[in-house]
Write a protein that holds these residues in place. Structure first.
Motif, PDB file in Angstrom:
ATOM      1  N   GLN A  89       0.833  -1.198   0.000  1.00 33.22           N
ATOM      2  CA  GLN A  89       0.000   0.000   0.000  1.00 33.22           C
ATOM      3  C   GLN A  89       0.870   1.251   0.000  1.00 33.22           C
ATOM      4  OE1 GLN A  89      -2.731  -0.341   3.319  1.00 33.22           O
ATOM      5  NE2 GLN A  89      -4.194  -1.489   2.083  1.00 33.22           N
ATOM      6  N   ALA A  90       0.312   2.315  -0.496  1.00 35.75           N
ATOM      7  CA  ALA A  90       1.029   3.587  -0.511  1.00 35.75           C
ATOM      8  C   ALA A  90       1.487   3.948   0.902  1.00 35.75           C
ATOM      9  CB  ALA A  90       0.128   4.686  -1.069  1.00 35.75           C
ATOM     10  N   GLY A  91       2.721   4.415   0.981  1.00 36.17           N
ATOM     11  CA  GLY A  91       3.303   4.744   2.270  1.00 36.17           C
ATOM     12  C   GLY A  91       4.113   3.618   2.872  1.00 36.17           C
ATOM     13  N   GLY A  92       3.989   2.442   2.286  1.00 41.72           N
ATOM     14  CA  GLY A  92       4.695   1.277   2.799  1.00 41.72           C
ATOM     15  C   GLY A  92       6.114   1.175   2.276  1.00 41.72           C
ATOM     16  N   SER A  93       6.767   0.060   2.612  1.00 42.25           N
ATOM     17  CA  SER A  93       8.161  -0.168   2.250  1.00 42.25           C
ATOM     18  C   SER A  93       8.347  -1.534   1.611  1.00 42.25           C
ATOM     19  CB  SER A  93       9.060  -0.079   3.496  1.00 42.25           C
ATOM     20  OG  SER A  93       8.997   1.192   4.101  1.00 42.25           O
ATOM     21  N   LEU A  94       9.344  -1.609   0.756  1.00 39.67           N
ATOM     22  CA  LEU A  94       9.768  -2.874   0.163  1.00 39.67           C
ATOM     23  C   LEU A  94      11.274  -2.837   0.003  1.00 39.67           C
ATOM     24  CD1 LEU A  94       7.323  -3.751  -2.795  1.00 39.67           C
ATOM     25  CD2 LEU A  94       7.703  -5.084  -0.712  1.00 39.67           C
ATOM     26  N   GLY A  95      11.880  -4.020   0.055  1.00 38.34           N
ATOM     27  CA  GLY A  95      13.304  -4.123  -0.201  1.00 38.34           C
ATOM     28  C   GLY A  95      13.554  -5.082  -1.348  1.00 38.34           C
ATOM     29  N   LEU A  96      14.351  -4.657  -2.298  1.00 36.59           N
ATOM     30  CA  LEU A  96      14.725  -5.493  -3.430  1.00 36.59           C
ATOM     31  C   LEU A  96      16.181  -5.909  -3.279  1.00 36.59           C
ATOM     32  CD1 LEU A  96      13.212  -3.441  -6.401  1.00 36.59           C
ATOM     33  CD2 LEU A  96      12.091  -5.153  -4.953  1.00 36.59           C
ATOM     34  N   SER A  97      16.485  -7.103  -3.747  1.00 40.40           N
ATOM     35  CA  SER A  97      17.877  -7.540  -3.765  1.00 40.40           C
ATOM     36  C   SER A  97      18.233  -8.059  -5.140  1.00 40.40           C
ATOM     37  CB  SER A  97      18.124  -8.615  -2.716  1.00 40.40           C
ATOM     38  OG  SER A  97      17.385  -9.786  -3.001  1.00 40.40           O
ATOM     39  N   CYS A  98      19.508  -7.974  -5.465  1.00 42.27           N
ATOM     40  CA  CYS A  98      20.015  -8.424  -6.751  1.00 42.27           C
ATOM     41  C   CYS A  98      21.299  -9.197  -6.486  1.00 42.27           C
ATOM     42  CB  CYS A  98      20.282  -7.237  -7.661  1.00 42.27           C
ATOM     43  SG  CYS A  98      21.131  -7.644  -9.200  1.00 42.27           S
ATOM     44  N   SER A  99      21.267 -10.469  -6.761  1.00 38.32           N
ATOM     45  CA  SER A  99      22.441 -11.319  -6.548  1.00 38.32           C
ATOM     46  C   SER A  99      23.181 -11.513  -7.853  1.00 38.32           C
ATOM     47  CB  SER A  99      22.004 -12.675  -5.990  1.00 38.32           C
ATOM     48  OG  SER A  99      21.393 -12.518  -4.735  1.00 38.32           O
ATOM     49  N   GLY A 100      24.475 -11.299  -7.808  1.00 34.79           N
ATOM     50  CA  GLY A 100      25.288 -11.449  -9.000  1.00 34.79           C
ATOM     51  C   GLY A 100      26.132 -12.702  -8.950  1.00 34.79           C
ATOM     52  N   SER A 101      26.351 -13.293 -10.101  1.00 34.43           N
ATOM     53  CA  SER A 101      27.237 -14.449 -10.202  1.00 34.43           C
ATOM     54  C   SER A 101      28.063 -14.315 -11.475  1.00 34.43           C
ATOM     55  CB  SER A 101      26.445 -15.760 -10.210  1.00 34.43           C
ATOM     56  OG  SER A 101      25.554 -15.797 -11.307  1.00 34.43           O
ATOM     57  N   GLY A 102      29.108 -15.086 -11.561  1.00 38.12           N
ATOM     58  CA  GLY A 102      30.005 -14.951 -12.700  1.00 38.12           C
ATOM     59  C   GLY A 102      31.084 -13.943 -12.386  1.00 38.12           C
ATOM     60  N   HIS A 103      31.568 -13.228 -13.375  1.00 37.98           N
ATOM     61  CA  HIS A 103      32.683 -12.291 -13.201  1.00 37.98           C
ATOM     62  C   HIS A 103      32.205 -10.939 -12.674  1.00 37.98           C
ATOM     63  CE1 HIS A 103      35.498 -15.025 -15.032  1.00 37.98           C
ATOM     64  NE2 HIS A 103      34.646 -15.236 -16.022  1.00 37.98           N
ATOM     65  N   THR A 104      31.643 -10.983 -11.471  1.00 35.16           N
ATOM     66  CA  THR A 104      31.113  -9.748 -10.898  1.00 35.16           C
ATOM     67  C   THR A 104      32.190  -8.906 -10.225  1.00 35.16           C
ATOM     68  OG1 THR A 104      30.580 -10.902  -8.848  1.00 35.16           O
ATOM     69  CG2 THR A 104      28.839 -10.770 -10.504  1.00 35.16           C
ATOM     70  N   TYR A 105      33.380  -9.469 -10.038  1.00 34.42           N
ATOM     71  CA  TYR A 105      34.414  -8.782  -9.264  1.00 34.42           C
ATOM     72  C   TYR A 105      34.938  -7.538  -9.969  1.00 34.42           C
ATOM     73  CZ  TYR A 105      37.154 -11.562 -12.524  1.00 34.42           C
ATOM     74  OH  TYR A 105      37.641 -12.133 -13.658  1.00 34.42           O
ATOM     75  N   ASN A 106      34.780  -7.467 -11.292  1.00 37.97           N
ATOM     76  CA  ASN A 106      35.302  -6.313 -12.014  1.00 37.97           C
ATOM     77  C   ASN A 106      34.230  -5.322 -12.424  1.00 37.97           C
ATOM     78  OD1 ASN A 106      34.111  -7.933 -13.917  1.00 37.97           O
ATOM     79  ND2 ASN A 106      35.664  -7.588 -15.482  1.00 37.97           N
ATOM     80  N   MET A 107      33.080  -5.400 -11.743  1.00 38.19           N
ATOM     81  CA  MET A 107      32.040  -4.424 -12.051  1.00 38.19           C
ATOM     82  C   MET A 107      32.422  -3.069 -11.468  1.00 38.19           C
ATOM     83  SD  MET A 107      29.802  -5.816 -13.955  1.00 38.19           S
ATOM     84  CE  MET A 107      31.100  -6.815 -14.672  1.00 38.19           C
ATOM     85  N   ASN A 109      28.238 -10.310  -3.232  1.00 39.42           N
ATOM     86  CA  ASN A 109      27.911  -9.943  -4.620  1.00 39.42           C
ATOM     87  C   ASN A 109      26.432  -9.577  -4.749  1.00 39.42           C
ATOM     88  OD1 ASN A 109      30.498 -10.383  -5.611  1.00 39.42           O
ATOM     89  ND2 ASN A 109      30.106 -12.561  -5.898  1.00 39.42           N
ATOM     90  N   THR A 110      25.948  -8.792  -3.820  1.00 30.13           N
ATOM     91  CA  THR A 110      24.536  -8.444  -3.788  1.00 30.13           C
ATOM     92  C   THR A 110      24.361  -6.937  -3.666  1.00 30.13           C
ATOM     93  OG1 THR A 110      23.967 -10.550  -2.754  1.00 30.13           O
ATOM     94  CG2 THR A 110      22.357  -8.772  -2.568  1.00 30.13           C
ATOM     95  N   VAL A 111      23.412  -6.412  -4.421  1.00 29.16           N
ATOM     96  CA  VAL A 111      23.042  -5.003  -4.297  1.00 29.16           C
ATOM     97  C   VAL A 111      21.582  -4.943  -3.878  1.00 29.16           C
ATOM     98  CG1 VAL A 111      22.459  -4.786  -6.753  1.00 29.16           C
ATOM     99  CG2 VAL A 111      23.025  -2.752  -5.428  1.00 29.16           C
ATOM    100  N   TRP A 112      21.279  -4.031  -2.975  1.00 30.05           N
ATOM    101  CA  TRP A 112      19.929  -3.898  -2.444  1.00 30.05           C
ATOM    102  C   TRP A 112      19.338  -2.533  -2.809  1.00 30.05           C
ATOM    103  CZ3 TRP A 112      23.701  -6.263   0.598  1.00 30.05           C
ATOM    104  CH2 TRP A 112      23.419  -7.560   1.030  1.00 30.05           C
ATOM    105  N   LEU A 113      18.024  -2.491  -2.824  1.00 23.29           N
ATOM    106  CA  LEU A 113      17.325  -1.224  -2.964  1.00 23.29           C
ATOM    107  C   LEU A 113      16.228  -1.202  -1.911  1.00 23.29           C
ATOM    108  CD1 LEU A 113      17.091   1.401  -4.652  1.00 23.29           C
ATOM    109  CD2 LEU A 113      15.239   0.270  -5.913  1.00 23.29           C
ATOM    110  N   GLN A 114      16.410  -0.377  -0.898  1.00 25.13           N
ATOM    111  CA  GLN A 114      15.385  -0.209   0.124  1.00 25.13           C
ATOM    112  C   GLN A 114      14.483   0.934  -0.299  1.00 25.13           C
ATOM    113  OE1 GLN A 114      14.652  -2.062   2.809  1.00 25.13           O
ATOM    114  NE2 GLN A 114      12.889  -0.714   3.165  1.00 25.13           N
ATOM    115  N   MET A 115      13.198   0.642  -0.378  1.00 26.63           N
ATOM    116  CA  MET A 115      12.233   1.627  -0.858  1.00 26.63           C
ATOM    117  C   MET A 115      11.241   1.933   0.255  1.00 26.63           C
ATOM    118  SD  MET A 115      11.570   0.097  -4.678  1.00 26.63           S
ATOM    119  CE  MET A 115      10.807  -1.398  -4.060  1.00 26.63           C
ATOM    120  N   ASN A 116      11.211   3.177   0.691  1.00 21.16           N
ATOM    121  CA  ASN A 116      10.301   3.616   1.748  1.00 21.16           C
ATOM    122  C   ASN A 116       9.339   4.665   1.204  1.00 21.16           C
ATOM    123  OD1 ASN A 116      11.729   1.990   3.609  1.00 21.16           O
ATOM    124  ND2 ASN A 116      13.160   3.660   4.037  1.00 21.16           N
TER     125      ASN A 116
END
Length: 122
Positions: A12-30, A76-83
């Motif tokens: 619902q509007a006003g709420g929060s969600l968190g997204l995650s993104c897991s990387g694999s492979g040659h992520t070390y040179n990003m 190897n994870t990036v998050w997006l916290q959405m409030n």
């Protein structure tokens, strides 16, 4: 490099969600990772990015103060916290990565993309 997003859903509007993104492979040179979103009938837009060597973040004006991007190098994870979510935040959210300089305003600068996760705010 493979990117897999998770954490989308409905809130619902006003709420929060968190997204995650897991990387694999040659992520070390990003160099930069980012979150984009695309609503039906609209162009893909950059939401937030992080310059990994210095952990410098940048945000679209529409989400400043509400969204936070972060990265865990060991996992190897990036998050997006959405409030304080708004109905206009409804979109498919994509994780993206680039091994070189990339602009949040130019999706084509990013070489690797996840499949996306849906966020719906009502």
């Amino acid at each position: 490099v493979q990117l897999v997003e998770s954490g989308g859903g409905s809130v619902q509007a006003g709420g929060s969600l968190g997204l995650s993104c897991s990387g694999s492979g040659h992520t070390y040179n990003m160099n930069r990772m980012a979150w984009f979103r695309q609503a039906p009938g609209k162009e893909r837009e950059g939401v937030a990015s992080i310059f990994l060597p210095a952990r410098i973040t940048s945000y679209a004006d529409s989400v400043k103060g509400r969204f936070t991007i972060s990265h865990d190098n060991a996992e190897n994870t990036v998050w997006l916290q959405m409030n304080s979510l708004k109905p206009e935040d409804t979109a498919m959210y994509y994780c993206a990565a680039s091994p070189s300089f990339a602009r949040l305003t130019v999706p084509s600068d990013f070489l690797y993309w996840g499949q996306g996760t849906q966020v719906t705010v009502s």
